[in-house]
Write a protein that holds these residues in place. Structure first.
Motif, PDB file in Angstrom:
ATOM      1  N   LEU A  66       0.820  -1.209   0.000  1.00  0.00           N
ATOM      2  CA  LEU A  66       0.000   0.000   0.000  1.00  0.00           C
ATOM      3  C   LEU A  66       0.859   1.266   0.000  1.00  0.00           C
ATOM      4  N   ASP A  67       2.060   1.185   0.558  1.00  0.00           N
ATOM      5  CA  ASP A  67       2.953   2.343   0.612  1.00  0.00           C
ATOM      6  C   ASP A  67       3.393   2.811  -0.775  1.00  0.00           C
ATOM      7  N   LEU A  68       3.233   1.962  -1.794  1.00  0.00           N
ATOM      8  CA  LEU A  68       3.652   2.298  -3.152  1.00  0.00           C
ATOM      9  C   LEU A  68       2.519   2.857  -4.017  1.00  0.00           C
ATOM     10  N   THR A  69       1.359   3.082  -3.423  1.00  0.00           N
ATOM     11  CA  THR A  69       0.201   3.468  -4.220  1.00  0.00           C
ATOM     12  C   THR A  69      -0.004   4.975  -4.305  1.00  0.00           C
ATOM     13  N   ARG A  70      -0.718   5.365  -5.377  1.00  0.00           N
ATOM     14  CA  ARG A  70      -1.073   6.771  -5.612  1.00  0.00           C
ATOM     15  C   ARG A  70      -1.916   7.308  -4.461  1.00  0.00           C
ATOM     16  N   ALA A  71      -1.924   8.620  -4.356  1.00  0.00           N
ATOM     17  CA  ALA A  71      -2.617   9.302  -3.258  1.00  0.00           C
ATOM     18  C   ALA A  71      -4.076   8.872  -3.122  1.00  0.00           C
ATOM     19  N   GLU A  72      -4.805   8.854  -4.234  1.00  0.00           N
ATOM     20  CA  GLU A  72      -6.237   8.547  -4.174  1.00  0.00           C
ATOM     21  C   GLU A  72      -6.488   7.113  -3.698  1.00  0.00           C
ATOM     22  N   PHE A  73      -5.711   6.185  -4.228  1.00  0.00           N
ATOM     23  CA  PHE A  73      -5.858   4.776  -3.859  1.00  0.00           C
ATOM     24  C   PHE A  73      -5.526   4.584  -2.385  1.00  0.00           C
ATOM     25  N   TYR A  74      -4.422   5.172  -1.968  1.00  0.00           N
ATOM     26  CA  TYR A  74      -3.982   5.067  -0.576  1.00  0.00           C
ATOM     27  C   TYR A  74      -5.051   5.644   0.366  1.00  0.00           C
ATOM     28  N   ALA A  75      -5.536   6.837   0.040  1.00  0.00           N
ATOM     29  CA  ALA A  75      -6.529   7.506   0.890  1.00  0.00           C
ATOM     30  C   ALA A  75      -7.794   6.669   1.014  1.00  0.00           C
ATOM     31  N   ALA A  76      -8.209   6.039  -0.067  1.00  0.00           N
ATOM     32  CA  ALA A  76      -9.411   5.213  -0.043  1.00  0.00           C
ATOM     33  C   ALA A  76      -9.249   3.999   0.865  1.00  0.00           C
ATOM     34  N   ARG A  77      -8.023   3.531   1.016  1.00  0.00           N
ATOM     35  CA  ARG A  77      -7.768   2.348   1.851  1.00  0.00           C
ATOM     36  C   ARG A  77      -7.327   2.707   3.272  1.00  0.00           C
ATOM     37  N   ASP A 112      -8.628   5.483   5.285  1.00  0.00           N
ATOM     38  CA  ASP A 112      -9.535   6.475   5.892  1.00  0.00           C
ATOM     39  C   ASP A 112      -9.158   7.904   5.550  1.00  0.00           C
ATOM     40  N   GLY A 113      -8.801   8.132   4.298  1.00  0.00           N
ATOM     41  CA  GLY A 113      -8.499   9.481   3.824  1.00  0.00           C
ATOM     42  C   GLY A 113      -7.105   9.982   4.131  1.00  0.00           C
ATOM     43  N   ALA A 114      -6.259   9.138   4.710  1.00  0.00           N
ATOM     44  CA  ALA A 114      -4.898   9.566   5.070  1.00  0.00           C
ATOM     45  C   ALA A 114      -4.062   9.835   3.824  1.00  0.00           C
ATOM     46  N   GLU A 115      -3.093  10.735   3.980  1.00  0.00           N
ATOM     47  CA  GLU A 115      -2.145  11.038   2.912  1.00  0.00           C
ATOM     48  C   GLU A 115      -1.020  10.013   2.924  1.00  0.00           C
ATOM     49  N   ASN A 116      -0.569   9.619   1.744  1.00  0.00           N
ATOM     50  CA  ASN A 116       0.540   8.674   1.639  1.00  0.00           C
ATOM     51  C   ASN A 116       1.859   9.443   1.724  1.00  0.00           C
ATOM     52  N   ALA A 117       2.464   9.460   2.901  1.00  0.00           N
ATOM     53  CA  ALA A 117       3.737  10.163   3.115  1.00  0.00           C
ATOM     54  C   ALA A 117       4.869   9.542   2.303  1.00  0.00           C
ATOM     55  N   ASN A 118       4.679   8.319   1.840  1.00  0.00           N
ATOM     56  CA  ASN A 118       5.710   7.630   1.063  1.00  0.00           C
ATOM     57  C   ASN A 118       5.816   8.138  -0.368  1.00  0.00           C
ATOM     58  N   ALA A 119       4.739   8.702  -0.900  1.00  0.00           N
ATOM     59  CA  ALA A 119       4.718   9.093  -2.314  1.00  0.00           C
ATOM     60  C   ALA A 119       5.848  10.067  -2.648  1.00  0.00           C
ATOM     61  N   ALA A 120       6.028  11.103  -1.858  1.00  0.00           N
ATOM     62  CA  ALA A 120       7.088  12.083  -2.135  1.00  0.00           C
ATOM     63  C   ALA A 120       8.472  11.439  -2.005  1.00  0.00           C
ATOM     64  N   ALA A 121       8.643  10.545  -1.034  1.00  0.00           N
ATOM     65  CA  ALA A 121       9.927   9.852  -0.865  1.00  0.00           C
ATOM     66  C   ALA A 121      10.187   8.945  -2.061  1.00  0.00           C
ATOM     67  N   ILE A 122       9.167   8.244  -2.527  1.00  0.00           N
ATOM     68  CA  ILE A 122       9.329   7.370  -3.693  1.00  0.00           C
ATOM     69  C   ILE A 122       9.709   8.199  -4.914  1.00  0.00           C
ATOM     70  N   GLU A 123       9.038   9.317  -5.111  1.00  0.00           N
ATOM     71  CA  GLU A 123       9.353  10.178  -6.259  1.00  0.00           C
ATOM     72  C   GLU A 123      10.788  10.693  -6.187  1.00  0.00           C
ATOM     73  N   ALA A 124      11.246  11.080  -5.001  1.00  0.00           N
ATOM     74  CA  ALA A 124      12.626  11.553  -4.842  1.00  0.00           C
ATOM     75  C   ALA A 124      13.616  10.426  -5.106  1.00  0.00           C
ATOM     76  N   LEU A 125      13.319   9.237  -4.614  1.00  0.00           N
ATOM     77  CA  LEU A 125      14.198   8.090  -4.844  1.00  0.00           C
ATOM     78  C   LEU A 125      14.202   7.697  -6.321  1.00  0.00           C
ATOM     79  N   LEU A 126      13.022   7.673  -6.953  1.00  0.00           N
ATOM     80  CA  LEU A 126      12.946   7.369  -8.386  1.00  0.00           C
ATOM     81  C   LEU A 126      13.754   8.377  -9.201  1.00  0.00           C
ATOM     82  N   ALA A 127      13.690   9.646  -8.825  1.00  0.00           N
ATOM     83  CA  ALA A 127      14.436  10.695  -9.528  1.00  0.00           C
ATOM     84  C   ALA A 127      15.940  10.493  -9.407  1.00  0.00           C
ATOM     85  N   ASN A 128      16.350   9.670  -8.430  1.00  0.00           N
ATOM     86  CA  ASN A 128      17.763   9.356  -8.233  1.00  0.00           C
ATOM     87  C   ASN A 128      18.063   7.906  -8.601  1.00  0.00           C
ATOM     88  N   ASN A 129      17.291   7.406  -9.555  1.00  0.00           N
ATOM     89  CA  ASN A 129      17.507   6.084 -10.157  1.00  0.00           C
ATOM     90  C   ASN A 129      17.350   4.895  -9.223  1.00  0.00           C
TER      91      ASN A 129
END
Length: 180
Positions: free
Chosen positions: A103-114, A116-133
């Protein structure tokens, strides 16, 4: 009363080094928001031409609002070695995810739906890590179990047939498994 005083003293002494340790950590040269590192004196030299290909594995999910510990460890690994003089291009990192961590790897909307509306704090970290290969691979068997489709993932996250498949292919590509 003596037992209580002894226990409190032991607790205080045990807690002090932890507090002191946390002050030793600082932002790294690649990731500044997470993956904090400490400067340490070492006796094991890193060769000038060192090349790392390391796979991290996790099935443990983060609590809502927190970054998955394994994502933080992957960032710390990169920060530590770049700070030690290893060129960033000599460090390859992959994160294989299965089980409840999926679940930590999912988009904001999917994560929030699973969650209770929480924000996926992992999304920004994943994007930063992906940007660094850093490569992210989700176990397809886990995805099927949790009803996660490719389009539910943070863009850039790959889906493998299984975590076992991902690790086997990563090993064939020279990756070692980090045991932490």
């Amino acid at each position: 009363m003596l037992k209580l005083a002894t226990a409190l003293t032991a607790f205080t002494l045990a807690a002090t080094p932890l507090a002191a340790q946390s002050e030793a950590f600082h932002a790294g040269p690649v990731f500044t928001e997470f993956g904090q590192i400490a400067d340490v004196e070492t006796t094991m030299a890193i060769p000038v031409d060192a090349q790392f290909a390391v796979a991290f594995d996790t099935a443990t999910r983060a609590e809502p609002g927190e970054i998955n510990r394994t994502l933080n460890s992957a960032a710390r690994f990169i920060n530590m070695h770049v700070a030690a003089g290893v060129p960033r291009e000599n460090i390859r990192v992959a994160v294989v995810v299965h089980g409840q961590a999926s679940l930590d790897l999912t988009r904001a909307e999917f994560y929030a739906a699973r969650q209770d509306g929480a924000e996926n704090a992992n999304a920004a970290a994943i994007e930063a890590l992906l940007a660094n290969n850093v490569q992210f691979i989700l176990c397809g068997q886990t995805a099927a179990y949790y009803e996660i489709d490719v389009e539910d993932l943070v863009p850039g996250v790959d889906m493998a047939r299984s975590a076992m498949t991902a690790h086997a292919l990563l090993q064939q590509d020279g990756f070692t498994l980090n045991p932490f």
